[in-house]
Design a protein around this motif. Structure first.
Motif, short mmCIF file in Angstrom:
data_model
loop_
_atom_site.label_atom_id
_atom_site.label_comp_id
_atom_site.label_asym_id
_atom_site.label_seq_id
_atom_site.Cartn_x
_atom_site.Cartn_y
_atom_site.Cartn_z
N ARG A 1 0.81 -1.22 0.00
CA ARG A 1 0.00 0.00 0.00
C ARG A 1 0.84 1.27 0.00
O ARG A 1 0.31 2.35 -0.26
N ALA B 1 2.04 2.48 -8.97
CA ALA B 1 1.38 1.78 -7.86
C ALA B 1 2.04 0.43 -7.57
O ALA B 1 1.88 -0.10 -6.47
N LEU C 1 -4.52 3.92 3.10
CA LEU C 1 -4.18 3.84 1.69
C LEU C 1 -4.74 2.57 1.06
O LEU C 1 -4.80 1.52 1.69
N SER C 2 -5.12 2.68 -0.21
CA SER C 2 -5.39 1.51 -1.02
C SER C 2 -4.10 1.13 -1.74
O SER C 2 -3.04 1.75 -1.52
N GLU C 3 -4.17 0.15 -2.64
CA GLU C 3 -2.97 -0.24 -3.39
C GLU C 3 -2.91 0.43 -4.75
O GLU C 3 -2.02 0.12 -5.55
N ARG D 1 -3.12 4.07 -7.31
CA ARG D 1 -2.74 5.48 -7.31
C ARG D 1 -3.41 6.24 -8.46
O ARG D 1 -3.78 5.67 -9.48
N LEU E 1 3.45 7.93 -1.70
CA LEU E 1 2.59 8.20 -0.56
C LEU E 1 3.08 7.38 0.62
O LEU E 1 3.38 6.18 0.48
N LEU F 1 -2.73 10.61 1.97
CA LEU F 1 -3.43 10.34 0.72
C LEU F 1 -2.98 11.21 -0.44
O LEU F 1 -3.44 11.03 -1.57
N ASP G 1 -4.07 8.84 -3.56
CA ASP G 1 -4.70 7.53 -3.47
C ASP G 1 -5.90 7.51 -4.41
O ASP G 1 -6.73 8.41 -4.40
N ARG G 2 -5.97 6.47 -5.23
CA ARG G 2 -6.99 6.43 -6.28
C ARG G 2 -8.41 6.38 -5.69
O ARG G 2 -9.33 7.02 -6.21
#
Length: 480
Positions: free
Chosen positions: A19, A107, A248-250, A252, A423, A428, A447-448
């Motif tokens: 992440r 990402a 965070l997600s994985e 971008r 990030l 974010l 972060d997407r």
């Protein structure tokens, strides 16, 4: 024996997770007069310049049970074509398509079994242009033993004479065995007991990083373990309610925007501040406009706390190949202030303390560094930002002045250079700024999932500069 990672570098590696990948990037766009530039020319250029960045042909070697920190070893099976890749956009490629490509590429974590870098040749951009999208792990760039590859690829002559250095005769040094590395680690500990303590700390740091990675991968109880381990490793405070902080997600999202340097200089001259002050004021105004467009609560007291690394001179510190060091600085951006000029003055007042130390490096000094140094200084800024990780902050901003003359790679002129910052956990958004050849290029990494309206923020930056310019011109005319 091979060079071992320092404890602080082990921490950087531990925080490199799915992440929060630990690499930095650039999006360089070139204008070409024809079809002379191709993948083979890029391969030849990079092969020639790798001799200046030997770390780019080394990989990490981990010891059994993490009994000591990883070491750098030559990659005996180094494959340049694995690291230099070719891609294309559907013609005529748009900047929106390029940004989508960059978001997906950046990402993904780098393969730790190989040297930690990649370069993509992206063809098909409208206007007879192509892009080089590069990403390098932060471990490769310390300003002492290593600089970013981009710094040695670009030069200020379109047709420079051959340097004769080349790398055709490179031969990898054979790797030591596990036993040799363990014996070396023990002997180092006997000679230097403090080093032995640091090795233990590095092993614990690596274990915490593994816990974070496991938590990210499986969630649930292990996810909670990873979160706790991350808090212990990062020393961070609980998340704030800021829309700039969160999990965070994985994936971008990336955006870039350029502004005329001449416009920023007019504002600087009229108000007797610095271009850096004006850039921070533009970012503050852009964040304000974005927050309001989102319907976020913005009061006169609303601020955004940014980590803004700054170049300094340091007589007692470790010298870098750049002739200066980069030190962390926490800057409060007064986004709640509705008057753009008052925001600018407040920011300039806050940065004055740094200028008054006598350690600040003049922008002209930075632009005179050999090659295209912004790529290296951005990376150093991200690395030192970890020094203030315990202080609550909302985002990272790096601002690096570059040369105000054309630069070239294999004879092709660099038209634009957008930085791509990573990030860090819990944050974010990150903003990198590079000035080059009369333009100021903003690169925004987000972060997407959390920031789907990144295009609104880029437009808000443009609007913020227009506001400052309009008020400055009104002041020059003597309007009330």
């Amino acid at each position: 024996m091979p060079q071992r990672l320092k404890p602080e570098e082990v921490s950087v590696l531990a925080l490199d997770t799915a992440r929060a990948p630990g690499h930095i990037g650039t999006v360089d766009i070139f204008a070409t007069d024809g079809d002379g530039f191709n993948y083979e020319r890029l391969i030849g250029l990079i092969r020639e310049r790798l001799a200046y960045v030997p770390r780019y042909r080394q990989r990490l070697r981990f010891l059994p049970a993490n009994l000591a920190g990883p070491v750098w070893v030559d990659d005996e099976h180094f494959d340049l074509t694995f690291h230099v890749r070719r891609s294309a956009l559907p013609r005529p490629g748009t900047m929106e398509q390029l940004r989508e490509f960059v978001g997906r590429v950046l990402a993904r974590r780098l393969d730790r079994s190989r040297p930690l870098w990649e370069v993509y040749l992206v063809e098909g951009l409208a206007g007879n242009r192509f892009a080089l999208v590069a990403k390098s792990h932060l471990l490769l760039i310390d300003g002492v033993d290593g600089v970013d590859l981009g710094q040695v690829l670009l030069e200020d002559e379109q047709d420079p004479p051959p340097d004769g250095f080349g790398s055709a005769n490179w031969h990898p040094v054979p790797e030591p065995s596990d036993a040799e590395l363990l014996i070396s680690s023990v002997l180092d500990g006997v000679r230097n007991p403090e080093l032995a303590v640091e090795n233990v700390r590095g092993a614990l740091t690596g274990a915490l990083g593994t816990a974070i990675a496991i938590g990210e991968a499986v969630g649930g109880i292990a996810g909670a373990l990873g979160e706790l381990a991350g808090d212990a490793l990062r020393g961070t405070r609980p998340p704030t309610t800021s829309p700039l902080t969160g999990v965070l997600s994985e994936q971008r999202r990336y955006a870039g925007v350029s502004l005329p340097l001449a416009d920023l200089r007019k504002i600087r001259a009229e108000h007797d501040h610095t271009v850096n002050d004006v850039i921070l004021a533009v970012i503050a105004g852009g964040l304000r406009g974005w927050l309001l467009a989102r319907g976020e609560p913005v009061s006169p007291q609303t601020v955004v706390r940014a980590v803004v690394p700054m170049s300094v001179t340091e007589d007692d510190g470790e010298p870098t190949s750049l002739g200066s060091q980069v030190a962390p600085h926490v800057q409060t951006l007064p986004v709640g202030e509705p008057n753009p000029l008052i925001r600018l003055h407040q920011i300039a007042y806050a940065t004055q303390a740094h200028k008054d130390t006598g350690r600040a490096v003049d922008a002209r000094t930075l632009t005179d560094i050999a090659g295209f140094a912004p790529t290296t200084i951005h990376a150093l800024g991200v690395r030192v930002a970890g020094e203030v990780i315990r202080a609550r902050h909302d985002l990272l901003i790096t601002n690096v002045p570059g040369p105000q003359r054309p630069m070239y790679a294999a004879g092709e002129r660099l038209a634009a250079s957008y930085p791509v910052l990573p990030l860090t956990a819990g944050h974010l958004l990150a903003i990198g700024v590079t000035s080059y050849d009369g333009e100021v290029f903003f690169g925004l990494t987000a972060d997407r999932d959390a920031i789907s309206d990144l295009d609104v923020l880029t437009q808000s930056l443009v609007d913020a500069l227009a506001e400052l310019s309009e008020l400055t011109e009104a002041r020059q005319r003597g309007d009330s």
